[in-house]
Design a protein around this motif. Sequence first.
Motif, short mmCIF file in Angstrom:
data_model
loop_
_atom_site.label_atom_id
_atom_site.label_comp_id
_atom_site.label_asym_id
_atom_site.label_seq_id
_atom_site.Cartn_x
_atom_site.Cartn_y
_atom_site.Cartn_z
N LEU A 99 0.67 7.97 -5.67
CA LEU A 99 -0.53 8.81 -5.69
C LEU A 99 -0.34 10.12 -4.92
N GLY A 100 0.79 10.27 -4.28
CA GLY A 100 1.04 11.50 -3.51
C GLY A 100 0.27 11.57 -2.19
N VAL A 101 -0.07 10.42 -1.62
CA VAL A 101 -0.86 10.42 -0.37
C VAL A 101 -0.11 9.74 0.78
N GLY A 103 0.83 -1.21 0.00
CA GLY A 103 0.00 0.00 0.00
C GLY A 103 0.86 1.26 0.00
N GLY A 104 2.02 1.18 0.63
CA GLY A 104 2.94 2.32 0.65
C GLY A 104 3.49 2.62 -0.74
N VAL A 109 -8.55 8.26 11.05
CA VAL A 109 -7.13 8.13 11.39
C VAL A 109 -6.27 8.76 10.30
N MET A 110 -6.61 8.53 9.06
CA MET A 110 -5.78 9.06 7.97
C MET A 110 -5.84 10.58 7.88
N ARG A 111 -6.80 11.18 8.56
CA ARG A 111 -6.88 12.65 8.57
C ARG A 111 -6.22 13.25 9.82
N THR A 112 -5.81 12.42 10.76
CA THR A 112 -5.37 12.94 12.06
C THR A 112 -3.86 13.18 12.11
N ALA A 169 0.86 7.28 6.16
CA ALA A 169 1.80 7.22 7.29
C ALA A 169 1.06 7.36 8.62
N ARG A 170 -0.03 8.10 8.62
CA ARG A 170 -0.81 8.25 9.86
C ARG A 170 -1.43 6.92 10.27
#
Length: 291
Positions: free
Chosen positions: A161-163, A154-155, A219-222, A168-169
């Motif tokens: 994709l630039g995400v 996934g990494g 989580v991915m927004r935190t 990483a969060r």
Amino acid sequence: MSDFEHVFATPPEGAAADWTISQDWRSYTQVEHDTWDTLYDRQMKILPGRASDAFLNGLKALDLNTGGIPDFALVNPKLKALTGWTVVCVPGLVPDEVFFDHLANRRFPSGQFIRKPDQLDYLQEPDIFHDVFGHVPMLTDPDFADYMEAYGKGGQRAAGLGVLPQLARLYWYTVEFGLMESPQGLRIYGAGIVSSATESVFALEDPSPNRIGFDLERVMRTLYRIDDFQQVYFVIDSIEALKAETLADFGPIYDRLQGAADIPVETVLPDDRVITRGSQTYAARGGRFAA
Ligand code: PHE
Ligand code: FE
């Protein structure tokens, strides 16, 4: 600002193309072996009843307490037989693509060095105690082993994709600082916690941090902090549930995240499944720099 001693841009002298180096186990000094033993004994006074069964069972299965820093030549046959993972040595932090390639191939990169006796409680960069004591026991759990491989793959995708900051969060709040439910109550499984005497207690028992039910997109927004105890921990129901949830294609999630605002560490949202609402007193008093 930071003074990492073990960060390199290209594989340093003596490292292979994949950045691995020999553990050179015979080169460790008695002081270094004693540091491992001190840290190990200290954690074992704290972790029973606090760490997850997955972690404690893995620790036992790998026999990481034979006196001094474990020899990877002895650990790897056991780990490989259980889940196909191995642990390899690297000179320090490695570039993202190197890290992801190792994980995608079920190799966990570990620092070769151990902290100095005057750094037992805090260091900024991962050493062999954090990497091996903290991370490797969880790799004996079949679902966690799958999750970590999937994370590596996934990494590689997220980088394209630039995400990466968003992905990483997920790593931070699970692999490093995750808590999970158990029939006996909350348990630690994150490597950053189980390898820290102080955070092992803080993460579970201190009234300061928020403890919130795991939600992938949330989580991915935190945001997260790298310099002190976390102000929020996310709690998974089980490793199986974490694996099941992250099997989904993240493409649509990444699309939605493009327009979404980052969430500060102390924020509690109306939709959060709050397990403990923290006082945030520790952070408000200045954290580890408090007078
Ligand atoms: N399912 C994710 C994707 O589609 C990959 C992933 C799995 C990422 C597990 C992290 C952890 O990109
Ligand atoms: Fe780590």
